[in-house]
Write a protein that holds these residues in place. Structure first.
Motif, PDB file in Angstrom:
ATOM      1  N   THR A 248       0.821  -1.201   0.000  1.00  0.00           N
ATOM      2  CA  THR A 248       0.000   0.000   0.000  1.00  0.00           C
ATOM      3  C   THR A 248       0.863   1.261   0.000  1.00  0.00           C
ATOM      4  OG1 THR A 248      -1.820   1.153   1.098  1.00  0.00           O
ATOM      5  CG2 THR A 248      -0.381  -0.111   2.516  1.00  0.00           C
ATOM      6  N   THR A 249       0.194   2.387   0.248  1.00  0.00           N
ATOM      7  CA  THR A 249       0.823   3.691   0.021  1.00  0.00           C
ATOM      8  C   THR A 249       1.025   4.454   1.330  1.00  0.00           C
ATOM      9  OG1 THR A 249      -1.283   4.855  -0.062  1.00  0.00           O
ATOM     10  CG2 THR A 249      -0.528   3.856  -2.107  1.00  0.00           C
ATOM     11  N   HIS A 250       1.345   5.731   1.177  1.00  0.00           N
ATOM     12  CA  HIS A 250       1.433   6.647   2.318  1.00  0.00           C
ATOM     13  C   HIS A 250       0.070   6.773   3.016  1.00  0.00           C
ATOM     14  CE1 HIS A 250       0.243   8.711  -1.329  1.00  0.00           C
ATOM     15  NE2 HIS A 250      -0.430   9.558  -0.581  1.00  0.00           N
ATOM     16  N   ARG A 251      -1.019   6.419   2.308  1.00  0.00           N
ATOM     17  CA  ARG A 251      -2.363   6.537   2.894  1.00  0.00           C
ATOM     18  C   ARG A 251      -2.891   5.124   3.153  1.00  0.00           C
ATOM     19  NH1 ARG A 251      -4.408  11.167   2.648  1.00  0.00           N
ATOM     20  NH2 ARG A 251      -3.417  11.790   0.700  1.00  0.00           N
ATOM     21  N   GLY A 252      -2.132   4.332   3.893  1.00  0.00           N
ATOM     22  CA  GLY A 252      -2.434   2.899   3.942  1.00  0.00           C
ATOM     23  C   GLY A 252      -2.983   2.354   5.247  1.00  0.00           C
ATOM     24  N   HIS A 253      -3.233   3.215   6.264  1.00  0.00           N
ATOM     25  CA  HIS A 253      -3.679   2.661   7.557  1.00  0.00           C
ATOM     26  C   HIS A 253      -4.898   1.760   7.388  1.00  0.00           C
ATOM     27  CE1 HIS A 253      -2.100   6.756   9.171  1.00  0.00           C
ATOM     28  NE2 HIS A 253      -1.123   5.892   9.094  1.00  0.00           N
ATOM     29  N   GLY A 254      -5.882   2.247   6.619  1.00  0.00           N
ATOM     30  CA  GLY A 254      -7.148   1.518   6.475  1.00  0.00           C
ATOM     31  C   GLY A 254      -6.930   0.136   5.880  1.00  0.00           C
ATOM     32  N   HIS A 255      -6.094   0.063   4.850  1.00  0.00           N
ATOM     33  CA  HIS A 255      -5.868  -1.224   4.180  1.00  0.00           C
ATOM     34  C   HIS A 255      -5.254  -2.229   5.156  1.00  0.00           C
ATOM     35  CE1 HIS A 255      -5.070   1.854   0.787  1.00  0.00           C
ATOM     36  NE2 HIS A 255      -6.363   1.586   0.840  1.00  0.00           N
ATOM     37  N   ILE A 256      -4.312  -1.730   5.950  1.00  0.00           N
ATOM     38  CA  ILE A 256      -3.576  -2.635   6.845  1.00  0.00           C
ATOM     39  C   ILE A 256      -4.482  -3.089   7.993  1.00  0.00           C
ATOM     40  CG2 ILE A 256      -1.532  -2.821   8.321  1.00  0.00           C
ATOM     41  CD1 ILE A 256      -0.231  -0.692   6.440  1.00  0.00           C
ATOM     42  N   ILE A 257      -5.310  -2.173   8.477  1.00  0.00           N
ATOM     43  CA  ILE A 257      -6.268  -2.553   9.532  1.00  0.00           C
ATOM     44  C   ILE A 257      -7.232  -3.604   8.979  1.00  0.00           C
ATOM     45  CG2 ILE A 257      -8.259  -1.720  10.876  1.00  0.00           C
ATOM     46  CD1 ILE A 257      -6.728   0.970  11.151  1.00  0.00           C
ATOM     47  N   ALA A 258      -7.762  -3.340   7.777  1.00  0.00           N
ATOM     48  CA  ALA A 258      -8.746  -4.268   7.205  1.00  0.00           C
ATOM     49  C   ALA A 258      -8.112  -5.619   6.876  1.00  0.00           C
ATOM     50  CB  ALA A 258      -9.365  -3.652   5.949  1.00  0.00           C
ATOM     51  N   LYS A 259      -6.811  -5.639   6.661  1.00  0.00           N
ATOM     52  CA  LYS A 259      -6.128  -6.919   6.366  1.00  0.00           C
ATOM     53  C   LYS A 259      -5.904  -7.703   7.654  1.00  0.00           C
ATOM     54  CE  LYS A 259      -3.751  -9.301   3.051  1.00  0.00           C
ATOM     55  NZ  LYS A 259      -3.408 -10.546   3.684  1.00  0.00           N
ATOM     56  N   GLY A 260      -6.152  -7.060   8.797  1.00  0.00           N
ATOM     57  CA  GLY A 260      -6.126  -7.818  10.052  1.00  0.00           C
ATOM     58  C   GLY A 260      -4.993  -7.480  10.999  1.00  0.00           C
ATOM     59  N   ALA A 261      -4.382  -6.302  10.840  1.00  0.00           N
ATOM     60  CA  ALA A 261      -3.264  -5.959  11.733  1.00  0.00           C
ATOM     61  C   ALA A 261      -3.744  -5.791  13.171  1.00  0.00           C
ATOM     62  CB  ALA A 261      -2.608  -4.664  11.261  1.00  0.00           C
ATOM     63  N   ASP A 262      -2.856  -6.084  14.096  1.00  0.00           N
ATOM     64  CA  ASP A 262      -3.141  -5.858  15.510  1.00  0.00           C
ATOM     65  C   ASP A 262      -3.167  -4.338  15.742  1.00  0.00           C
ATOM     66  OD1 ASP A 262      -2.580  -7.270  18.483  1.00  0.00           O
ATOM     67  OD2 ASP A 262      -2.029  -5.156  18.302  1.00  0.00           O
ATOM     68  N   LEU A 263      -4.324  -3.854  16.214  1.00  0.00           N
ATOM     69  CA  LEU A 263      -4.498  -2.397  16.294  1.00  0.00           C
ATOM     70  C   LEU A 263      -3.528  -1.742  17.269  1.00  0.00           C
ATOM     71  CD1 LEU A 263      -8.384  -2.046  16.278  1.00  0.00           C
ATOM     72  CD2 LEU A 263      -6.797  -1.670  14.393  1.00  0.00           C
ATOM     73  N   GLY A 264      -3.302  -2.411  18.400  1.00  0.00           N
ATOM     74  CA  GLY A 264      -2.416  -1.841  19.418  1.00  0.00           C
ATOM     75  C   GLY A 264      -0.999  -1.720  18.891  1.00  0.00           C
ATOM     76  N   ARG A 265      -0.534  -2.784  18.241  1.00  0.00           N
ATOM     77  CA  ARG A 265       0.853  -2.759  17.742  1.00  0.00           C
ATOM     78  C   ARG A 265       0.987  -1.798  16.569  1.00  0.00           C
ATOM     79  NH1 ARG A 265       3.496  -8.053  16.477  1.00  0.00           N
ATOM     80  NH2 ARG A 265       5.342  -6.749  16.608  1.00  0.00           N
ATOM     81  N   MET A 266      -0.102  -1.656  15.825  1.00  0.00           N
ATOM     82  CA  MET A 266      -0.045  -0.723  14.697  1.00  0.00           C
ATOM     83  C   MET A 266      -0.013   0.721  15.212  1.00  0.00           C
ATOM     84  SD  MET A 266      -2.315  -0.676  11.344  1.00  0.00           S
ATOM     85  CE  MET A 266      -2.464   0.810  10.383  1.00  0.00           C
ATOM     86  N   MET A 267      -0.850   0.984  16.208  1.00  0.00           N
ATOM     87  CA  MET A 267      -0.856   2.340  16.779  1.00  0.00           C
ATOM     88  C   MET A 267       0.515   2.633  17.400  1.00  0.00           C
ATOM     89  SD  MET A 267      -2.789   4.962  17.011  1.00  0.00           S
ATOM     90  CE  MET A 267      -4.563   4.819  17.075  1.00  0.00           C
ATOM     91  N   ALA A 268       1.061   1.627  18.094  1.00  0.00           N
ATOM     92  CA  ALA A 268       2.379   1.813  18.726  1.00  0.00           C
ATOM     93  C   ALA A 268       3.426   2.132  17.659  1.00  0.00           C
ATOM     94  CB  ALA A 268       2.765   0.555  19.497  1.00  0.00           C
ATOM     95  N   GLU A 269       3.295   1.490  16.500  1.00  0.00           N
ATOM     96  CA  GLU A 269       4.242   1.752  15.411  1.00  0.00           C
ATOM     97  C   GLU A 269       4.173   3.221  14.980  1.00  0.00           C
ATOM     98  OE1 GLU A 269       6.533  -0.143  14.225  1.00  0.00           O
ATOM     99  OE2 GLU A 269       7.158   1.445  12.846  1.00  0.00           O
ATOM    100  N   ILE A 270       2.947   3.705  14.847  1.00  0.00           N
ATOM    101  CA  ILE A 270       2.777   5.082  14.366  1.00  0.00           C
ATOM    102  C   ILE A 270       3.280   6.075  15.416  1.00  0.00           C
ATOM    103  CG2 ILE A 270       1.044   6.763  13.574  1.00  0.00           C
ATOM    104  CD1 ILE A 270      -0.522   4.330  12.450  1.00  0.00           C
ATOM    105  N   TYR A 271       3.200   5.670  16.683  1.00  0.00           N
ATOM    106  CA  TYR A 271       3.730   6.518  17.763  1.00  0.00           C
ATOM    107  C   TYR A 271       5.246   6.353  17.920  1.00  0.00           C
ATOM    108  CZ  TYR A 271      -0.532   8.408  19.905  1.00  0.00           C
ATOM    109  OH  TYR A 271      -1.668   9.127  20.166  1.00  0.00           O
ATOM    110  N   GLY A 272       5.836   5.486  17.097  1.00  0.00           N
ATOM    111  CA  GLY A 272       7.291   5.291  17.169  1.00  0.00           C
ATOM    112  C   GLY A 272       7.742   4.508  18.387  1.00  0.00           C
ATOM    113  N   LYS A 273       6.866   3.631  18.897  1.00  0.00           N
ATOM    114  CA  LYS A 273       7.211   2.871  20.113  1.00  0.00           C
ATOM    115  C   LYS A 273       7.903   1.551  19.755  1.00  0.00           C
ATOM    116  CE  LYS A 273       4.586   5.433  22.926  1.00  0.00           C
ATOM    117  NZ  LYS A 273       5.206   6.427  23.757  1.00  0.00           N
ATOM    118  N   ALA A 274       8.732   1.079  20.664  1.00  0.00           N
ATOM    119  CA  ALA A 274       9.443  -0.185  20.440  1.00  0.00           C
ATOM    120  C   ALA A 274       8.473  -1.359  20.345  1.00  0.00           C
ATOM    121  CB  ALA A 274      10.439  -0.416  21.562  1.00  0.00           C
ATOM    122  N   THR A 275       7.263  -1.208  20.893  1.00  0.00           N
ATOM    123  CA  THR A 275       6.277  -2.290  20.842  1.00  0.00           C
ATOM    124  C   THR A 275       5.509  -2.302  19.515  1.00  0.00           C
ATOM    125  OG1 THR A 275       4.838  -0.756  21.992  1.00  0.00           O
ATOM    126  CG2 THR A 275       5.848  -2.484  23.320  1.00  0.00           C
TER     127      THR A 275
END
Ligand SMILES: Cc1ncc(C[n+]2csc(CCOP(=O)(O)OP(=O)(O)O)c2C)c(N)n1
Length: 457
Positions: A248-275
């Motif tokens: 996906t692209t720079h506007r890809g959060h929705g695609h990755i969520i819909a593909k089944g990503a773990d929301l907590g770990r995805m949010m942590a990624e966007i916050y730049g967290k080690a988790t």
């Protein structure tokens, strides 16, 4: 550590600087169009400086009584401020690493930077006039040292070629990590409630991001939201298996969520967290989770086509499965050479690739009829003999049904398809961007076609 002797000296130097900036016509012309009040909060001296360019004449003042209004706030140390004026501070990086915390219309404030460029000459002059030549000497010595370091680095850096991986790389090993489910799940059509739940989740996730970005809590200079486009993510991805690949692209959060990503770990990624999914090293534009087939978001417009081509090649020649490779892209990307190169090879090699072009009418700030000679994106596929479709990206139910049938076709004959999906983004190209290029009526029209409201109805 602050380079100034005390608060008084700091205030004296910066006041002299702003007096001189306001008296430099070259700078003032550049600032004229930007009506904005910026508050600088200097944490170590507990003092605030307001630069008010909202009226006829710009003014500055220190520590007003009570809270004065402002559009943007920059929170930093006096050392960061000194580095900025000495051209030794990369502002976007400082914001990303939270050396400088920016709150409010950050994009608007960043726009002032080019106009302020001539002011960088003024600051050293003022330091010299105020008897702080020592700071200038220190900066010059640092510059010399840095140059020497780069030179040294070039000389000593060597590569041990024997340690490089042999080519060709083992694609099988690369693309089938142990954590991936061994057998694909049989495909079931998504239930309307699942579509709705996914769209709600994406919207709530991104609304949180919009708020957090405004507060300066996300360590990034730019974040791109897909609010308004959720039906596309849900309609495509709920028809996929975990073993299908997705780029996906720079506007890809929705695609990755819909593909089944773990929301907590995805949010942590966007916050730049080690988790986070990528240990916080990727952030919003590089979220990757191979355990669910997400090969990555990508900040390079058009790059996903080539990565999707590679995944399609791996499915056909290494996995030999009926998985598919899905590429999400925007209307702006179809004018990239990468689009045409990839379409040609995907068609020529007959690869199981689904290209979903989300036509939200704009590439950055430019409307499609001003950036594309052929605005009917679907038609472009015919140049490569690729079967193509056009779908309503704001009608989740029909989109999901039509996508299911296209996906089944790809699984059964292994041939590529391109789908142009018509949709609209509600927010700016990136958060904080005021969308002055969009007619109000157009925005209203699409709000009436909101994909979530439509499915709820
Ligand atoms: C190769 C490349 N060129 C330019 C850019 C700058 N850029 C970032 S997003 C964007 C527009 C993309 O528009 P579109 O493909 O329609 O996607 P949308 O933002 O609408 O989702 C551009 C030009 C980039 N990131 N990469």
């Amino acid at each position: 550590m602050t380079p100034y002797k005390d608060k008084e000296e700091f205030v004296r130097i910066l006041s002299a600087l702003w007096d001189r900036i306001f008296n430099t016509p070259e700078i003032m012309q550049g600032l004229a169009g930007e009506k904005i009040i910026v508050r600088f909060r200097f944490t170590d001296f507990d003092t605030t400086l307001y630069i008010d360019n909202s009226g006829e004449k710009p003014i500055y003042y220190w520590d007003p009584e009570g809270d004065a209004p402002f559009d943007v706030e920059m929170i930093q140390t006096t050392e960061a401020s000194h580095k900025f004026w000495m051209e030794d501070l990369n502002v976007p990086l400082a914001i990303a690493t939270r050396k400088v915390i920016a709150k409010g219309s950050v994009q608007k404030a960043l726009k002032l930077l080019p106009a302020l460029k001539p002011a960088f000459k003024l600051y050293p002059q003022i330091l010299a006039e105020m008897g702080r030549n020592d700071l200038l000497q220190k900066a010059a010595a640092k510059k010399r040292k840095r140059r020497f370091k780069w030179f040294k680095r070039k000389v000593v850096r060597t590569y041990d070629l024997s340690k490089l991986q042999p080519f060709p790389l083992s694609l099988k090993k690369e693309l089938q990590p142990e954590e991936r489910p061994p057998e694909p799940k049989p495909s079931e059509p998504p239930h309307p409630l699942d579509l709705l739940r996914t769209m709600y989740t994406i919207r709530a996730f991104e609304q949180h991001l919009a708020h957090a970005f405004k507060e300066g809590d996300i360590p990034t200079e730019a974040i791109h939201l897909s609010i308004g486009q959720e039906a596309v993510a849900a309609g495509v991805c709920l028809n996929l298996r975990p073993t299908d690949y997705l780029n996906t692209t720079h506007r890809g959060h929705g695609h990755i969520i819909a593909k089944g990503a773990d929301l907590g770990r995805m949010m942590a990624e966007i916050y730049g967290k080690a988790t986070g999914l990528c240990k916080g090293k990727g952030g919003s534009m590089h979220v990757t989770d191979r355990s669910i087939g997400v090969l990555g978001a990508n900040g390079i417009v058009g790059a996903g086509y080539l990565l999707g081509l590679g995944a399609g090649f791996a499915i056909k020649h290494h996995e030999k499965s009926d998985n598919i490779s899905v590429v999400f892209a925007g209307d702006g990307s179809v004018n990239q050479g990468m689009f045409h190169e990839a379409m040609n090879m995907i068609a020529l090699m007959r690869l199981p690739v689904l290209v979903v072009v989300e036509n939200n009418l704009y590439g950055e700030f430019t409307r499609i009829d001003r950036h594309s000679a052929v605005t009917d994106i679907q038609k472009r596929a015919s140049a490569y003999g690729i079967e193509s479709y056009q779908m309503d990206g704001n009608d989740a139910l029909s989109l999901s049904r039509e996508m299911a049938s296209v996906i089944e076709k790809i699984r059964s004959d292994g041939l590529p398809r391109l789908v142009e999906v018509k949709t609209y983004r509600y927010h700016g190209h990136m958060e904080g961007e005021p969308q002055v290029y969009k007619p109000k009526e157009e925005q209203e029209e699409f709000l009436q076609k909101d994909p979530i409201d439509r499915l709820e109805a």
